[in-house]
Write a protein that holds these residues in place. Structure first.
Motif: not given
Ligand SMILES: [Fe+2]
Length: 494
Positions: A235, A280, A297-301, A344, A346-349
């Motif tokens: 990203y 986003k 990137e770290e998980g969803d973040e 941080r 959160n790309m999901k929330t």
């Protein structure tokens, strides 16, 4: 080869009574080549590459008030190979520099004046400014690229000889901002620009082959003043911060900056080759950020580190010369109070979490560029001098343990933003040298220092004396010799 004086430019400045034309900010006008310099200590044989610093050196009497960011770009270069070092410095031969040399006087008014005072149209985001190409310098595709924070054309130079290679042909009409990023893993260059016209920002990706691969609009609600961007492996991250021109003043051509305290900061995250509808946006606490350190990137973040300004539009600086109260305040990092900070996203929330990492006033941080876009363990910030755009030392952070170490220079010594030179054959993230130019006002000299990044507090490994005392300035770059040679052979093959 002894010191060779290549050229001396004669300044036409009449009034030197200015806080940023004296002492550490005394401009340089003589260009040198030198490969036979006094060395205190020994130049290590496991450093290979080039350290570049861009600086601001006004040649002509300003039209109105001079701001140090108006000065003409000059690159200082120190290269290392086989335990030897070479130094050169050159003005960046911008179109503006050449035109003013021909005219014998300033043709453009600067940052602090109304654009109508310029004698020629400016090319940059604020209008009426000369593209001084004096803010930043990077090395990409084997060549240096100097840039201007108000979105100029971008000038190429040979990173070792500083031979002028002219403007970069892929730079779009809205220009290129300072602080483009090079991803050393892919050889790509990521950049942005900004303007007063919708969509107000663009984002581009240039390949390792120096061909523009991607260029898309980033739509903002209005004209903004972004200075930096960040990137992770997948990203790119842009900012829409609530520190921008007052809309009413702007109608009259006055570029007065306001902190819109009730407006959140916004950060836009787009896949590296993403389209505008894939961006986003995240909200955060209102601030301004001059410089980011890294993102990963770290998980969803997506995690991003940078310097959060507690007071982005500071009160007038006390005891400044009349007319320079705003300038002195903005140039004092203690006035704007940048703090090491983590966001941080959160790309999901769509949620943002923020965390202050250090309470001290620090800025102009760097990392080992080999880990850029992935989680870095270490970073190296510059320690500002209270009241001035100068640095008195370097602070290293270990982000895993929270420990930090500082190397404070002696009184009257000021360093440049460091470069991280990975040790040839090294594997650990901090196995390398911090490279910095230090000017000593008392001794009237400048040196290039190499510092063991794993043991900052031990002091310099060696000091190389430059042929002259150099002016303070802004950004720097380190480029690995192996990467430059690889890019050179790629270019020769195509
Ligand atoms: Fe900057």
């Amino acid at each position: 080869m002894p010191v060779e004086q290549v050229r001396k430019i004669e300044p036409t400045i009449e009034s030197w009574d200015h806080p940023y034309l004296n002492r550490s900010w005394t401009p340089n006008y003589t260009e040198y080549n030198s490969s036979d310099m006094k060395v205190i200590g020994e130049i290590p044989t496991d450093i290979d590459g080039v350290y570049l610093r861009n600086t601001e050196n006004p040649v002509h009497e300003a039209i109105g008030r001079y701001h140090p960011f108006d000065g003409d770009g000059m690159i200082h270069m120190m290269s290392f190979a086989d335990g030897k070092a070479s130094y050169r410095n050159r003005f960046v031969e911008t179109k503006g520099f050449v035109a003013e040399q021909e005219a014998g006087h300033s043709l453009w008014a600067g940052l602090m004046e109304h654009p109508s005072r310029s004698l020629r149209p400016g090319v940059c985001a604020q209008e009426g400014l000369k593209d001084s190409s004096s803010t930043d310098v990077i090395v990409h595709a084997g060549q240096a690229l100097s840039t201007f924070y108000q979105c100029g054309e971008g000038y190429r130079l040979d990173p070792y000889t500083l031979e002028q290679l002219g403007t970069e042909s892929w730079v779009p009409k809205d220009g290129i901002s300072a602080l483009p990023k090079v991803d050393e893993r892919t050889g790509e260059l990521l950049f942005f620009n900004y303007s007063k016209q919708a969509p107000f920002m663009h984002y581009g990706v240039v390949g390792a082959d120096n061909v523009l691969k991607h260029y898309v609009p980033i739509e903002l609600p209005g004209p903004r003043l972004p200075h930096d961007m960040a990137f992770s492996e997948n990203y790119s991250i842009f900012n829409d911060l609530p520190v921008f021109w007052d809309a009413e003043q702007l109608k009259r051509g006055n570029h007065m900056v306001r902190f819109h305290k009730g407006v959140p900061s916004r950060f836009g995250i787009i896949p590296r080759m993403g389209q505008p509808d894939e961006i986003k946006w995240f909200e955060g606490a209102p601030t301004y950020v001059l410089h980011f350190l890294n993102a990963w990137e770290e998980g969803d973040e997506v995690v991003m580190d940078g310097y959060f300004q507690d007071s982005p539009v500071p009160p007038d600086y006390p005891n400044a010369p009349p007319g320079f109260e705003r300038m002195m305040a903005y140039l004092d990092q203690y006035s704007i109070a940048p703090r090491l900070h983590r966001w941080r996203f959160n790309m999901k929330t769509g949620a943002t979490k923020e965390e202050r990492l250090d309470d001290r006033t620090l800025e102009f941080g760097i990392i080992n560029q080999q880990v850029a876009g992935r989680e870095n363990r270490y970073c190296y910030s510059a320690i500002p001098l209270r009241g001035w755009f100068l640095f008195t030392g370097l602070t290293k952070h270990d982000m895993q343990t929270g420990k930090s170490w500082s190397l404070e220079l002696d009184e009257h010594q000021y360093c440049s933003e460091a470069g991280f030179a990975p040790r040839v054959g090294g594997t650990a993230e901090d196995d390398g040298y911090l490279v910095t130019f230090v000017s000593d006002l008392a001794a009237d000299t400048s040196e290039c220092l190499l510092i063991d990044a794993a043991d900052l507090e031990a002091g310099p490994v060696c000091r190389i004396q430059l042929p002259h005392r150099i002016c303070a300035g802004t950004h720097t770059a380190w480029a690995n010799g192996a990467d430059i040679r690889k890019a050179d052979s790629l270019r020769q093959a195509t």
